[in-house]
Write a protein that holds these residues in place. Sequence first.
Motif, PDB file in Angstrom:
ATOM      1  N   GLY A  35       3.253  25.862 -72.635  1.00 45.12           N
ATOM      2  CA  GLY A  35       4.141  25.433 -73.699  1.00 45.12           C
ATOM      3  C   GLY A  35       5.315  26.351 -73.943  1.00 45.12           C
ATOM      4  O   GLY A  35       6.287  25.937 -74.587  1.00 45.12           O
ATOM      5  N   THR A  36       5.259  27.573 -73.457  1.00 51.21           N
ATOM      6  CA  THR A  36       6.392  28.476 -73.644  1.00 51.21           C
ATOM      7  C   THR A  36       7.638  27.913 -72.983  1.00 51.21           C
ATOM      8  O   THR A  36       8.736  27.980 -73.543  1.00 51.21           O
ATOM      9  N   CYS A  37       7.491  27.362 -71.800  1.00 53.42           N
ATOM     10  CA  CYS A  37       8.632  26.811 -71.061  1.00 53.42           C
ATOM     11  C   CYS A  37       8.717  25.292 -71.146  1.00 53.42           C
ATOM     12  O   CYS A  37       9.698  24.701 -70.669  1.00 53.42           O
ATOM     13  N   ILE A  52      12.844  32.073 -68.460  1.00 53.04           N
ATOM     14  CA  ILE A  52      12.357  33.450 -68.506  1.00 53.04           C
ATOM     15  C   ILE A  52      10.846  33.366 -68.618  1.00 53.04           C
ATOM     16  O   ILE A  52      10.311  32.918 -69.622  1.00 53.04           O
ATOM     17  N   GLY A  53      10.177  33.767 -67.579  1.00 50.74           N
ATOM     18  CA  GLY A  53       8.747  33.591 -67.520  1.00 50.74           C
ATOM     19  C   GLY A  53       7.961  34.786 -68.025  1.00 50.74           C
ATOM     20  O   GLY A  53       8.286  35.377 -69.066  1.00 50.74           O
ATOM     21  N   ASP A  69       8.212  48.520 -69.633  1.00 50.91           N
ATOM     22  CA  ASP A  69       7.539  48.221 -68.374  1.00 50.91           C
ATOM     23  C   ASP A  69       7.175  46.744 -68.238  1.00 50.91           C
ATOM     24  O   ASP A  69       6.949  46.252 -67.133  1.00 50.91           O
ATOM     25  N   ASN A  70       7.115  46.029 -69.375  1.00 53.99           N
ATOM     26  CA  ASN A  70       6.702  44.630 -69.348  1.00 53.99           C
ATOM     27  C   ASN A  70       7.864  43.659 -69.171  1.00 53.99           C
ATOM     28  O   ASN A  70       7.651  42.453 -69.096  1.00 53.99           O
ATOM     29  N   ARG A  71       9.079  44.152 -69.129  1.00 52.89           N
ATOM     30  CA  ARG A  71      10.228  43.252 -69.049  1.00 52.89           C
ATOM     31  C   ARG A  71      10.209  42.452 -67.741  1.00 52.89           C
ATOM     32  O   ARG A  71       9.565  42.849 -66.762  1.00 52.89           O
ATOM     33  N   ILE A  72      10.909  41.339 -67.718  1.00 48.41           N
ATOM     34  CA  ILE A  72      10.869  40.469 -66.542  1.00 48.41           C
ATOM     35  C   ILE A  72      11.512  41.153 -65.344  1.00 48.41           C
ATOM     36  O   ILE A  72      12.455  41.934 -65.470  1.00 48.41           O
ATOM     37  N   LEU A 134       0.162  28.618 -62.881  1.00 51.04           N
ATOM     38  CA  LEU A 134      -0.818  29.656 -63.217  1.00 51.04           C
ATOM     39  C   LEU A 134      -0.872  30.745 -62.149  1.00 51.04           C
ATOM     40  O   LEU A 134      -1.242  31.890 -62.451  1.00 51.04           O
ATOM     41  N   THR A 135      -0.506  30.392 -60.925  1.00 52.62           N
ATOM     42  CA  THR A 135      -0.593  31.358 -59.826  1.00 52.62           C
ATOM     43  C   THR A 135       0.776  31.876 -59.390  1.00 52.62           C
ATOM     44  O   THR A 135       0.859  32.639 -58.430  1.00 52.62           O
ATOM     45  N   ALA A 136       1.842  31.451 -60.080  1.00 53.04           N
ATOM     46  CA  ALA A 136       3.193  31.882 -59.724  1.00 53.04           C
ATOM     47  C   ALA A 136       3.497  33.234 -60.376  1.00 53.04           C
ATOM     48  O   ALA A 136       3.402  33.381 -61.592  1.00 53.04           O
ATOM     49  N   GLN A 137       3.859  34.207 -59.584  1.00 51.87           N
ATOM     50  CA  GLN A 137       4.040  35.582 -60.050  1.00 51.87           C
ATOM     51  C   GLN A 137       4.964  35.679 -61.254  1.00 51.87           C
ATOM     52  O   GLN A 137       4.618  36.319 -62.251  1.00 51.87           O
ATOM     53  N   PHE A 138       6.137  35.067 -61.178  1.00 50.00           N
ATOM     54  CA  PHE A 138       7.128  35.246 -62.229  1.00 50.00           C
ATOM     55  C   PHE A 138       7.022  34.201 -63.331  1.00 50.00           C
ATOM     56  O   PHE A 138       7.716  34.297 -64.339  1.00 50.00           O
ATOM     57  N   GLU A 139       6.157  33.216 -63.145  1.00 51.79           N
ATOM     58  CA  GLU A 139       5.962  32.207 -64.180  1.00 51.79           C
ATOM     59  C   GLU A 139       4.824  32.600 -65.114  1.00 51.79           C
ATOM     60  O   GLU A 139       5.027  32.840 -66.291  1.00 51.79           O
ATOM     61  N   MET A 140       3.589  32.677 -64.595  1.00 57.13           N
ATOM     62  CA  MET A 140       2.464  32.965 -65.476  1.00 57.13           C
ATOM     63  C   MET A 140       1.498  34.017 -64.949  1.00 57.13           C
ATOM     64  O   MET A 140       0.760  34.618 -65.729  1.00 57.13           O
ATOM     65  N   ALA A 141       1.457  34.264 -63.654  1.00 56.67           N
ATOM     66  CA  ALA A 141       0.436  35.164 -63.102  1.00 56.67           C
ATOM     67  C   ALA A 141       0.719  36.634 -63.368  1.00 56.67           C
ATOM     68  O   ALA A 141      -0.196  37.421 -63.609  1.00 56.67           O
TER      69      ALA A 141
END
Length: 414
Positions: A35-37, A52-53, A69-72, A134-141
Amino acid sequence: MTDADFLPVNMAQAGIGQLLFYDKILSGNRNISCGTCHHHDHGGSDGLSLGIGEGGVGVGPKRTGGSGDNRIKKRISRNAPALWNLGHKDISVLFHDGRLSFSDAYDNGFNSPAEEWLPPGLSGLLAAQALFPLTAQFEMAGNPKENEIAGAVHDRIDAAWPIIAKRVRTIPAYGKMFVEAFDHIDEPEQVTISEIGNALAAFIAVEWRNHDSPYDRWLSGDPTALDPKADAGRELFFGAAGCGGCHNGPLLTDQSFHALALPSFGPGRTRRFDPYARDVGRMAESDRLEDAYRFRTPALRNVALTAPYGHNGAYPTLEGIIRHHLDPLAARETWQPDTARLPEVPWLEHVDFVIRNDTREEERQRRAVDIIPVSLTDLEVQQIVAFLESLTGESALSRPLGRPEKVPSGLWVD
């Protein structure tokens, strides 16, 4: 369209999907949800050209790239697609490049990025689609070494799904709901990623089903449903403007792939061997040169709610994307970078528009255009805009389930 044109939905499963859709428990670092995106406040999208994931903060146009350190590490490479009417029986291909479709190529019913490792028991395309963010690095993983899901994906895509499923089913409220909603689940330990995908699919299918627009009333025989401006736009759309050549059928899409020479920017959806920020579209899936720079025709119902437009969100208005279609190459030359809706991310500015400096790549994209220019007056453009606005459902902003106030994991809801 009528409700009979849509796949049946189990409402108990949709209720689980509603919670999961907004629950960050599905993401590697527990900081982003579907729901964020694809937020209710933004018509099932995010209002950004490029999303922005994982690592970002906030929702919609106000979302930032995070900090510390958590920035995209990268913007999402393509515009967040709308979810409207994805439960329709005619849907046969998903994603901008069509990398998910029905097929016997891997003996599991689907041609997908997971190939033969897609789990069994999925209810259809929509359930399969729900698993890939769920498995995409820059989306949700998230990034490797940050969490167990990202690390598992690094080994093989299907290694992450059991971890996600265990996260969900060990939350007592979720476990109980799955047992009650799925006939073949007798205890929470039986819940797999397939039940999670099926629940998400059920929610998306029922939540974003909508076909009560003025245009739908017109199709049903009410000649007064469209005002004169929108009706003139309808005639242009399916006539002289040629829009109906690709935007046809009940969903107003041929579900095929076309090259529009949209202005290029962003990180690109690079393949493993691509040395720079480009996006070759359908060719990345098919490996056929003739598919280069072609993207799936989007469905248009409720399109007025899902700006910006194009596979990379190059245009923030309906008028802008229409004018691009009328003369793609001329529009591409006059397009300005500040047209894109890109939240400021200073540490990525050096790559946001770097592709535009590659003259050879720019020329390749200019040569791949499937549209013949059409000349329309300003009034005619506005008439087509009015017709597209008539595709907005009267109940589009009043969804049957909506956004939950809280989720079983206890994580915050965007």
